[in-house]
Design an enzyme around this catalytic site. Structure first.
Site, PDB file in Angstrom:
ATOM      1  N   THR A 167     -41.234  11.993 -27.815  1.00 55.13           N
ATOM      2  CA  THR A 167     -39.834  12.379 -28.276  1.00 55.13           C
ATOM      3  C   THR A 167     -39.840  11.300 -27.238  1.00 55.13           C
ATOM      4  O   THR A 167     -39.499  12.194 -25.970  1.00 55.13           O
ATOM      5  CB  THR A 167     -38.592  13.864 -28.537  1.00 55.13           C
ATOM      6  OG1 THR A 167     -39.483  14.256 -30.102  1.00 55.13           O
ATOM      7  CG2 THR A 167     -37.739  12.823 -28.841  1.00 55.13           C
ATOM      8  N   GLY A 197     -36.524  17.254 -37.649  1.00 60.71           N
ATOM      9  CA  GLY A 197     -36.028  18.081 -36.000  1.00 60.71           C
ATOM     10  C   GLY A 197     -35.176  18.136 -35.751  1.00 60.71           C
ATOM     11  O   GLY A 197     -33.943  17.330 -36.620  1.00 60.71           O
TER      12      GLY A 197
HETATM   13  N1  GLY Z   1     -38.568  16.560 -30.803  1.00 62.40           N
HETATM   14  C1  GLY Z   1     -39.269  16.013 -32.096  1.00 62.40           C
HETATM   15  C2  GLY Z   1     -39.160  17.625 -32.801  1.00 62.40           C
HETATM   16  O1  GLY Z   1     -39.030  18.512 -33.001  1.00 62.40           O
HETATM   17  O2  GLY Z   1     -39.357  16.610 -34.147  1.00 62.40           O
END
Ligand code: GLY
Length: 311
Positions: A167, A197
């Protein structure tokens, strides 16, 4: 006020062969954002520019080259938050938006709501003049190959070896003291279609409060949501004091920003047993970061204007 900028490209077990690409990706994002901030431009313009650079780089899990979902499609989430108003613009499960951060900004600035998803979000994007791309425009060769291996076998990290991605996020303060934070992601590989998420959820993957600071998170979303990690870190900045019984409190002359970052990640790891990381700026523009993964790609602008990047 002196402007400040910090970016990240995800916390993962980044292999040696991907280190240089992650560092140069963070460096390019800093250059895009700093070219705006250093000329008196706005924090919002700067983080949008920085995140676009990261989204366009297939080294990271956002925009082009993001992980594919169970159906073999890119499905992105993004958020941007204004620390002065506490208003956010967020979008999730986007399949035809090249730069999700641009839509998040449009929602922040022009939508009565703070979050839109799926077809409704893409309809709003079109109404705001953002062109929809083709599904295949966002799929990189490497991710397609990894997805096919996961399909033939079962989903496994080894299938992604050599192009691990994370990310992306950024936090910026401009000369006027405006503070913005942003996060953009393709989520987890082989996720169920429709899975959202932490990243686009206010307080989970991103939070900004001009009275305390701004945060962008990376890591396993289902765990980050449990401890509302970004808001937790901002609350620690607000307290300006780290619990005396915390194992991170005895870290020598570490800055308050770094202590807050470490305390938040410590709490996250203790309560969820998951992995991740975060970057932050406190309200004065001091950078902080922490992660409990082997590596995290990040970069910030030092007080002398030098770009510091690390993995
Ligand atoms: N942190 C990114 C996700 O789990 O969607």
């Amino acid at each position: 006020m002196k402007p400040a900028l910090i970016v990240h490209g995800g916390a993962w077990d980044i292999p040696d062969e991907a280190v240089e690409a992650c560092k140069s990706g963070c460096n390019a994002a800093l250059a895009a954002g700093w070219s705006i901030l250093s000329c008196g431009g706005s924090a919002l313009d700067a983080i949008e520019a920085a995140i676009i650079v990261l989204e366009d780089n297939p080294v990271f899990d956002a925009g082009y080259g993001a992980h594919l979902n169970f159906d073999g499609r890119v499905e992105c989430d993004a958020i941007v938050m204004n620390g002065a108003t506490l208003r956010a613009g967020a979008a999730a499960t986007l399949q035809r938006i090249k730069n999700p951060i641009q839509l998040a900004r449009k929602i922040l600035e022009h939508c009565p709501h703070m979050m839109l998803v799926a077809e409704g979000a893409e309809r709003f994007a079109k109404a705001q003049g953002i062109q929809l791309c083709k599904l295949e425009d966002l799929v990189s060769e490497a991710e397609w190959a990894a997805w096919q291996k996961c399909k033939e076998d079962t989903h496994a990290a080894e299938h992604h070896r050599g192009h691990e991605q994370g990310t992306v996020g950024a936090v910026a303060i401009d000369a006027n003291g405006s503070l913005f934070a942003a996060t953009s992601t393709g989520g987890t590989c082989c996720k169920l279609p429709g899975r959202v998420g932490d990243s686009p959820l206010i307080g989970c993957g991103c939070y900004a409060d001009a009275e305390a600071g701004g945060v962008s998170c990376t890591g396993y979303g289902e765990a980050i949501m449990k401890v509302v990690l970004a808001k937790t870190a901002v609350d620690l900045l607000r307290q300006r004091a780290i619990c005396v019984d915390s194992p991170v409190a005895s870290s020598g002359d570490t800055s308050t920003a770094d202590l807050a970052a470490r305390e938040a990640v410590h709490l996250f790891a203790k309560r969820t047993h998951a992995t991740g990381g975060l970057i932050l700026l406190d309200r004065a523009g001091n950078p902080g970061f922490a992660f409990n993964t082997p590596r995290m790609a990040y970069g910030y602008v030092a007080p002398d204007g030098a770009f510091i990047t690390s993995v």
